[in-house]
Design a protein around this motif. Structure first.
Motif, PDB file in Angstrom:
ATOM      1  N   GLY A 181       7.520  90.373 -44.332  1.00  0.00           N
ATOM      2  CA  GLY A 181       7.993  89.325 -43.389  1.00  0.00           C
ATOM      3  C   GLY A 181       8.909  90.026 -42.405  1.00  0.00           C
ATOM      4  N   VAL A 225      13.988  86.596 -39.520  1.00  0.00           N
ATOM      5  CA  VAL A 225      15.336  86.760 -39.475  1.00  0.00           C
ATOM      6  C   VAL A 225      15.751  87.602 -40.720  1.00  0.00           C
ATOM      7  CG1 VAL A 225      17.751  85.880 -39.574  1.00  0.00           C
ATOM      8  CG2 VAL A 225      15.879  84.831 -38.111  1.00  0.00           C
ATOM      9  N   ALA A 226      15.266  87.163 -42.030  1.00  0.00           N
ATOM     10  CA  ALA A 226      15.773  87.607 -43.097  1.00  0.00           C
ATOM     11  C   ALA A 226      15.260  89.175 -43.199  1.00  0.00           C
ATOM     12  CB  ALA A 226      15.189  86.809 -44.403  1.00  0.00           C
ATOM     13  N   GLU A 277       4.380  92.614 -41.652  1.00  0.00           N
ATOM     14  CA  GLU A 277       4.186  91.087 -40.918  1.00  0.00           C
ATOM     15  C   GLU A 277       2.813  90.691 -40.801  1.00  0.00           C
ATOM     16  OE1 GLU A 277       6.434  88.600 -40.086  1.00  0.00           O
ATOM     17  OE2 GLU A 277       4.501  87.712 -39.358  1.00  0.00           O
ATOM     18  N   ARG A 278       2.484  89.445 -41.436  1.00  0.00           N
ATOM     19  CA  ARG A 278       1.250  89.041 -41.126  1.00  0.00           C
ATOM     20  C   ARG A 278       0.789  88.752 -39.789  1.00  0.00           C
ATOM     21  NH1 ARG A 278       0.732  83.144 -43.576  1.00  0.00           N
ATOM     22  NH2 ARG A 278       2.140  82.869 -41.807  1.00  0.00           N
ATOM     23  N   ARG A 308       6.560  86.985 -33.798  1.00  0.00           N
ATOM     24  CA  ARG A 308       6.142  85.462 -33.473  1.00  0.00           C
ATOM     25  C   ARG A 308       6.869  85.018 -32.592  1.00  0.00           C
ATOM     26  NH1 ARG A 308       4.328  82.640 -38.961  1.00  0.00           N
ATOM     27  NH2 ARG A 308       4.050  80.910 -37.684  1.00  0.00           N
ATOM     28  N   GLN A 311      12.155  76.266 -32.376  1.00  0.00           N
ATOM     29  CA  GLN A 311      13.395  75.482 -31.449  1.00  0.00           C
ATOM     30  C   GLN A 311      14.511  76.592 -31.503  1.00  0.00           C
ATOM     31  OE1 GLN A 311      14.051  73.281 -29.504  1.00  0.00           O
ATOM     32  NE2 GLN A 311      13.089  71.381 -29.873  1.00  0.00           N
ATOM     33  N   ARG A 345      15.157  80.759 -31.920  1.00  0.00           N
ATOM     34  CA  ARG A 345      14.912  81.689 -32.789  1.00  0.00           C
ATOM     35  C   ARG A 345      14.147  83.108 -32.362  1.00  0.00           C
ATOM     36  NH1 ARG A 345      10.291  83.373 -35.335  1.00  0.00           N
ATOM     37  NH2 ARG A 345      10.610  83.811 -37.694  1.00  0.00           N
ATOM     38  N   ASP A 402       9.091  86.425 -46.773  1.00  0.00           N
ATOM     39  CA  ASP A 402       7.917  85.923 -46.126  1.00  0.00           C
ATOM     40  C   ASP A 402       8.011  84.338 -45.836  1.00  0.00           C
ATOM     41  OD1 ASP A 402       7.407  86.068 -48.683  1.00  0.00           O
ATOM     42  OD2 ASP A 402       5.756  87.169 -48.300  1.00  0.00           O
ATOM     43  N   ILE A 431       6.731  71.874 -33.503  1.00  0.00           N
ATOM     44  CA  ILE A 431       7.429  72.257 -32.470  1.00  0.00           C
ATOM     45  C   ILE A 431       6.633  73.111 -31.439  1.00  0.00           C
ATOM     46  CG2 ILE A 431       9.348  73.855 -31.882  1.00  0.00           C
ATOM     47  CD1 ILE A 431      10.402  73.518 -34.635  1.00  0.00           C
ATOM     48  N   ASP A 469      14.318  82.265 -46.625  1.00  0.00           N
ATOM     49  CA  ASP A 469      13.423  81.025 -46.896  1.00  0.00           C
ATOM     50  C   ASP A 469      12.591  81.099 -48.140  1.00  0.00           C
ATOM     51  OD1 ASP A 469      14.439  79.508 -44.815  1.00  0.00           O
ATOM     52  OD2 ASP A 469      12.587  79.130 -43.813  1.00  0.00           O
ATOM     53  N   THR A 471      19.069  80.033 -40.943  1.00  0.00           N
ATOM     54  CA  THR A 471      19.003  81.300 -40.301  1.00  0.00           C
ATOM     55  C   THR A 471      20.311  81.904 -40.978  1.00  0.00           C
ATOM     56  OG1 THR A 471      17.704  80.486 -38.485  1.00  0.00           O
ATOM     57  CG2 THR A 471      19.437  82.356 -38.104  1.00  0.00           C
TER      58      THR A 471
HETATM   59  C1  LIG Z   1       7.401  80.448 -35.885  1.00  0.00           C
HETATM   60  C2  LIG Z   1       8.593  79.938 -36.717  1.00  0.00           C
HETATM   61  C3  LIG Z   1       9.132  79.031 -36.028  1.00  0.00           C
HETATM   62  C4  LIG Z   1      10.530  78.518 -36.524  1.00  0.00           C
HETATM   63  N1  LIG Z   1      11.055  77.537 -35.935  1.00  0.00           N
HETATM   64  C5  LIG Z   1      12.133  77.086 -36.166  1.00  0.00           C
HETATM   65  C6  LIG Z   1      12.947  75.972 -35.797  1.00  0.00           C
HETATM   66  O1  LIG Z   1      12.620  75.630 -34.583  1.00  0.00           O
HETATM   67  N2  LIG Z   1      14.042  75.532 -36.360  1.00  0.00           N
HETATM   68  C7  LIG Z   1      14.473  75.909 -37.522  1.00  0.00           C
HETATM   69  O2  LIG Z   1      15.507  75.642 -38.231  1.00  0.00           O
HETATM   70  N3  LIG Z   1      13.646  76.957 -38.318  1.00  0.00           N
HETATM   71  C8  LIG Z   1      12.625  77.343 -37.758  1.00  0.00           C
HETATM   72  N4  LIG Z   1      11.914  78.215 -38.496  1.00  0.00           N
HETATM   73  C9  LIG Z   1      12.271  78.732 -39.638  1.00  0.00           C
HETATM   74  C10 LIG Z   1      13.723  79.713 -39.711  1.00  0.00           C
HETATM   75  O3  LIG Z   1      13.270  80.763 -38.863  1.00  0.00           O
HETATM   76  C11 LIG Z   1      13.990  80.255 -41.051  1.00  0.00           C
HETATM   77  O4  LIG Z   1      14.387  78.790 -41.641  1.00  0.00           O
HETATM   78  C12 LIG Z   1      15.134  80.949 -40.798  1.00  0.00           C
HETATM   79  O5  LIG Z   1      15.388  81.905 -39.802  1.00  0.00           O
HETATM   80  C13 LIG Z   1      15.261  82.061 -42.212  1.00  0.00           C
HETATM   81  O6  LIG Z   1      14.363  83.012 -41.805  1.00  0.00           O
HETATM   82  P1  LIG Z   1      13.225  83.763 -42.873  1.00  0.00           P
HETATM   83  O7  LIG Z   1      13.301  85.211 -42.466  1.00  0.00           O
HETATM   84  O8  LIG Z   1      13.714  83.560 -44.317  1.00  0.00           O
HETATM   85  O9  LIG Z   1      11.525  83.015 -42.572  1.00  0.00           O
HETATM   86  P2  LIG Z   1      11.057  82.963 -41.367  1.00  0.00           P
HETATM   87  O10 LIG Z   1      11.661  82.906 -40.198  1.00  0.00           O
HETATM   88  O11 LIG Z   1       9.920  81.640 -41.468  1.00  0.00           O
HETATM   89  O12 LIG Z   1      10.209  84.309 -41.284  1.00  0.00           O
HETATM   90  C14 LIG Z   1       9.090  84.856 -42.242  1.00  0.00           C
HETATM   91  C15 LIG Z   1       8.348  85.600 -41.737  1.00  0.00           C
HETATM   92  O13 LIG Z   1       7.367  85.944 -42.605  1.00  0.00           O
HETATM   93  C16 LIG Z   1       5.992  86.064 -41.958  1.00  0.00           C
HETATM   94  N5  LIG Z   1       5.068  85.825 -43.134  1.00  0.00           N
HETATM   95  C17 LIG Z   1       4.808  84.798 -43.506  1.00  0.00           C
HETATM   96  N6  LIG Z   1       3.844  85.002 -44.769  1.00  0.00           N
HETATM   97  C18 LIG Z   1       3.654  86.196 -44.501  1.00  0.00           C
HETATM   98  C19 LIG Z   1       2.817  87.348 -45.522  1.00  0.00           C
HETATM   99  N7  LIG Z   1       2.105  86.681 -46.450  1.00  0.00           N
HETATM  100  N8  LIG Z   1       2.661  88.486 -45.313  1.00  0.00           N
HETATM  101  C20 LIG Z   1       3.818  89.001 -44.176  1.00  0.00           C
HETATM  102  N9  LIG Z   1       4.478  88.342 -43.372  1.00  0.00           N
HETATM  103  C21 LIG Z   1       4.330  87.067 -43.695  1.00  0.00           C
HETATM  104  C22 LIG Z   1       6.060  85.079 -40.858  1.00  0.00           C
HETATM  105  O14 LIG Z   1       5.135  85.287 -39.956  1.00  0.00           O
HETATM  106  C23 LIG Z   1       7.670  85.264 -40.143  1.00  0.00           C
HETATM  107  O15 LIG Z   1       7.593  86.220 -39.279  1.00  0.00           O
HETATM  108  C24 LIG Z   1      10.889  78.870 -38.006  1.00  0.00           C
HETATM  109  C25 LIG Z   1       9.821  79.721 -38.570  1.00  0.00           C
HETATM  110  C26 LIG Z   1       8.880  80.227 -37.913  1.00  0.00           C
HETATM  111  C27 LIG Z   1       7.832  81.468 -38.740  1.00  0.00           C
END
Ligand SMILES: Cc1cc2nc3c(=O)[nH]c(=O)nc-3n(C[C@H](O)[C@H](O)[C@H](O)COP(=O)(O)OP(=O)(O)OC[C@H]3O[C@@H](n4cnc5c(N)ncnc54)[C@H](O)[C@@H]3O)c2cc1C
Length: 369
Positions: free
Chosen positions: A8, A11-12, A31-32, A37, A41, A104, A156, A183, A289, A302
């Protein structure tokens, strides 16, 4: 050098890659999606998470990319203004707080650029199988050749594949909050000038605001929905379902429906939280997440990802990569912070959490031990 596979590039994942490289590890991010991506919002960076961003050297660019909202209007089902505020908006809270709200895609772009200089990135692939033993984790990919890593991190997102492979089915950990979000972007046909519109019509409604110097809109459509079926995640089927639900609303719905159909960046998901008793099993650990989604309702997803990545890398660095000790420390330090922030999403169903709760939660951890 210990090797770490991060699933993934959100952000994380990007944040962790940066911190691990600085700590002397060799991270690989898979990254998938075929490329970074876009879409979504604005997201918020608050409290301790701003300190993390400062330690990454990104506070200046992050503040420069912040949205410049002046306020918001609440509308009735026909678009008539019921109330307005120049003090706070639903998306970012108090406008005088010092917290940062930015798109984002802008934040992920900055984090990815920082991490790209130091880590290996693989786009358009994903983990399909994990096999742990005491020497490492054998990883199979959908496209690439199998490899072995010392550790694997699931960053992810809400529907984490790593979580599924290591801990079991999503339904065991996903707590649906009763709402679904869509969104997408649109032209600024409403002529909004750094001003948000929030409209409610029964159990559905729009949140709309201009971005990129008012040149385009980001539209959020929220609607009450039953438990999300993880199997039914085909984007075009979701888009049709969202269009059907939007069709019941009045006001600017025809023009918003046209934008929905044409949007290149449609994103939709359930408002849900992830809750697990433990975030690691053997050499695999969850981050952001994937392990503890708080939902957009908390406004803290985030910040949790940013702080979680920092704490995990810090724990791995100080234990010399001894994963059992590091994962235990990561969890002990982070869990109270996660719980305080997850509670923001449920404290006041249908409305924002109290300002005091947000203040407390966003600072409920110290970075230095
Ligand atoms: C396109 C998108 C738009 C978003 N818009 C908002 C918003 O408007 N408001 C809000 O509050 N939160 C939004 N979120 C969620 C927010 O980004 C997260 O809650 C927060 O930033 C925590 O980030 P994270 O890196 O844990 O998860 P995420 O931001 O969800 O990132 C996870 C990443 O893992 C990738 N991924 C998923 N499955 C796989 C896999 N099987 N193998 C490899 N990679 C994989 C995804 O494509 C993504 O790039 C959005 C998430 C995404 C993916």
């Amino acid at each position: 050098m210990k090797t770490v596979l991060i699933s993934g590039a959100g952000v994380a994942g990007c944040s962790l890659a940066h911190w691990l490289r600085r700590g002397g590890f060799a991270p690989t991010v898979v990254e998938r999606a075929p490329a970074l991506r876009p879409g979504g919002q604005a997201v918020d960076i608050r409290g301790v998470a701003l300190d993390v961003v400062e330690r990454m050297g990104l506070l200046g660019p992050v503040r420069a990319a912040a949205t410049r909202m002046r306020g918001m209007s609440m509308l009735d089902a026909d678009g008539h203004e019921l109330h307005r505020s120049t003090e706070a908006t639903f998306s970012s809270g108090r406008l005088d707080s010092g917290d940062v709200e930015l798109l984002r895609e802008d934040l992920v772009g900055m984090l990815e650029q920082l991490a790209q200089e130091q880590a290996e990135f693989i786009y358009g692939d994903r983990v399909t199988a994990l096999d742990q033993d005491k020497h490492g984790v054998g990883v199979e990919f959908e496209h690439g050749a199998s490899r072995t890593f010392d550790l694997v991190v699931g960053a992810d997102g809400l529907h984490s594949a790593v979580r599924g492979l290591v801990f079991g089915p999503e339904a065991d950990f996903l707590h649906h909050l009763g709402t679904h979000l869509a969104i997408f972007s649109a032209e600024n046909f409403l002529g909004l000038d750094n001003w948000q519109l929030w409209q409610r019509d029964g159990d559905a409604g729009y949140g709309i605001y201009p971005v990129r110097d008012n040149s385009e809109l980001r539209v959020t459509f929220g609607f009450a929905s039953g438990p999300f079926d993880p199997a039914n995640r085909d984007p075009e089927a979701l888009r049709r379902e969202v269009a059907e639900r939007m069709g019941a609303l009045r006001w600017e719905t025809p023009r918003l429906l046209k934008a929905l159909r044409e949007a290149p960046d449609f994103y939709s998901d359930a408002m849900a939280q992830i809750r697990l008793d433990h975030w690691s099993r053997g050499r695999a650990v969850l981050l952001g997440d994937a392990g503890y989604c708080a939902s957009p309702l908390s406004g803290q997803g985030t910040s949790l990802a940013l702080v979680g990545a920092y704490v995990l890398a810090d724990a791995l660095g100080r234990t010399g990569g001894e994963h059992r000790a590091a994962f235990a420390e990561y969890e002990a330090r982070l869990r109270p912070f996660v719980e305080a922030n997850q509670a923001l999403a449920t404290e006041n169903p249908g409305g924002p959490a109290a300002e005091e709760s947000v203040e407390r939660a966003k600072n409920a951890i110290t970075l230095d031990v």
